[in-house]
Scaffold this motif. Sequence first.
Motif, PDB file in Angstrom:
ATOM      1  N   ILE A   1       0.850  -1.200   0.000  1.00  0.00           N
ATOM      2  CA  ILE A   1       0.000   0.000   0.000  1.00  0.00           C
ATOM      3  C   ILE A   1       0.884   1.248   0.000  1.00  0.00           C
ATOM      4  CG2 ILE A   1      -1.650   1.344   1.389  1.00  0.00           C
ATOM      5  CD1 ILE A   1      -2.802  -1.455   2.272  1.00  0.00           C
ATOM      6  N   GLU A   2       1.924   1.235   0.826  1.00  0.00           N
ATOM      7  CA  GLU A   2       2.838   2.377   0.858  1.00  0.00           C
ATOM      8  C   GLU A   2       3.561   2.545  -0.479  1.00  0.00           C
ATOM      9  OE1 GLU A   2       6.864   4.017   3.082  1.00  0.00           O
ATOM     10  OE2 GLU A   2       5.685   2.431   4.073  1.00  0.00           O
ATOM     11  N   SER A   3       4.088   1.471  -1.009  1.00  0.00           N
ATOM     12  CA  SER A   3       4.816   1.541  -2.267  1.00  0.00           C
ATOM     13  C   SER A   3       3.929   2.027  -3.415  1.00  0.00           C
ATOM     14  CB  SER A   3       5.386   0.155  -2.592  1.00  0.00           C
ATOM     15  OG  SER A   3       5.983   0.145  -3.854  1.00  0.00           O
ATOM     16  N   GLY A   4       2.726   1.463  -3.488  1.00  0.00           N
ATOM     17  CA  GLY A   4       1.799   1.863  -4.545  1.00  0.00           C
ATOM     18  C   GLY A   4       1.395   3.320  -4.441  1.00  0.00           C
ATOM     19  N   HIS A   5       1.154   3.789  -3.214  1.00  0.00           N
ATOM     20  CA  HIS A   5       0.756   5.186  -3.046  1.00  0.00           C
ATOM     21  C   HIS A   5       1.938   6.127  -3.268  1.00  0.00           C
ATOM     22  CE1 HIS A   5      -3.022   3.531  -1.735  1.00  0.00           C
ATOM     23  NE2 HIS A   5      -3.519   4.737  -1.991  1.00  0.00           N
ATOM     24  N   ARG A   6       3.127   5.682  -2.932  1.00  0.00           N
ATOM     25  CA  ARG A   6       4.294   6.531  -3.222  1.00  0.00           C
ATOM     26  C   ARG A   6       4.374   6.790  -4.724  1.00  0.00           C
ATOM     27  NH1 ARG A   6       7.663   4.289  -0.292  1.00  0.00           N
ATOM     28  NH2 ARG A   6       7.590   5.873   1.327  1.00  0.00           N
ATOM     29  N   ALA A   7       4.195   5.719  -5.512  1.00  0.00           N
ATOM     30  CA  ALA A   7       4.237   5.884  -6.977  1.00  0.00           C
ATOM     31  C   ALA A   7       3.120   6.803  -7.453  1.00  0.00           C
ATOM     32  CB  ALA A   7       4.133   4.523  -7.654  1.00  0.00           C
TER      33      ALA A   7
END
Length: 135
Positions: free
Chosen positions: A50-56
């Motif tokens: 979730i963090e990685s996807g939202h960072r992108a």
Amino acid sequence: MTDRAAVEAVLSGLGEAWNAGDAAAYARFFTEDADYVTFFGLNTPGREAIESGHRALFEGPLRGSKLVGSGEPPKVRFVRDDVAIVVAGGGSSLDGEADPGRASTVTYVLVREPDAWRVASFQNTRRTPVPGLPS
């Protein structure tokens, strides 16, 4: 703080983190094994994803986007003393103006963990007009 106030604080915190473009802060509101289902049906499982996807997203197509509410309070229902289901309306804005094409109904399942309430499951459904029915 009451449980309802704590659940509403999670919702506020999610909005603040989104509006700041802070993927790490946003993800901290989710359980380690949370499911995050987007409006087009993709499930992003786990806090790290979730963090990685939202960072992108925050660094790319949703840079500077803001969450906007529907103007109605969220419906919060406690199905157990440590589990809440929340249904809320809203969407995101890319230019500061409300965009009816980005309006959604979202459902959260929150659980009380030892240190805080967190989102265990999230589902975003785009609102689409149905001919002949009120919107």
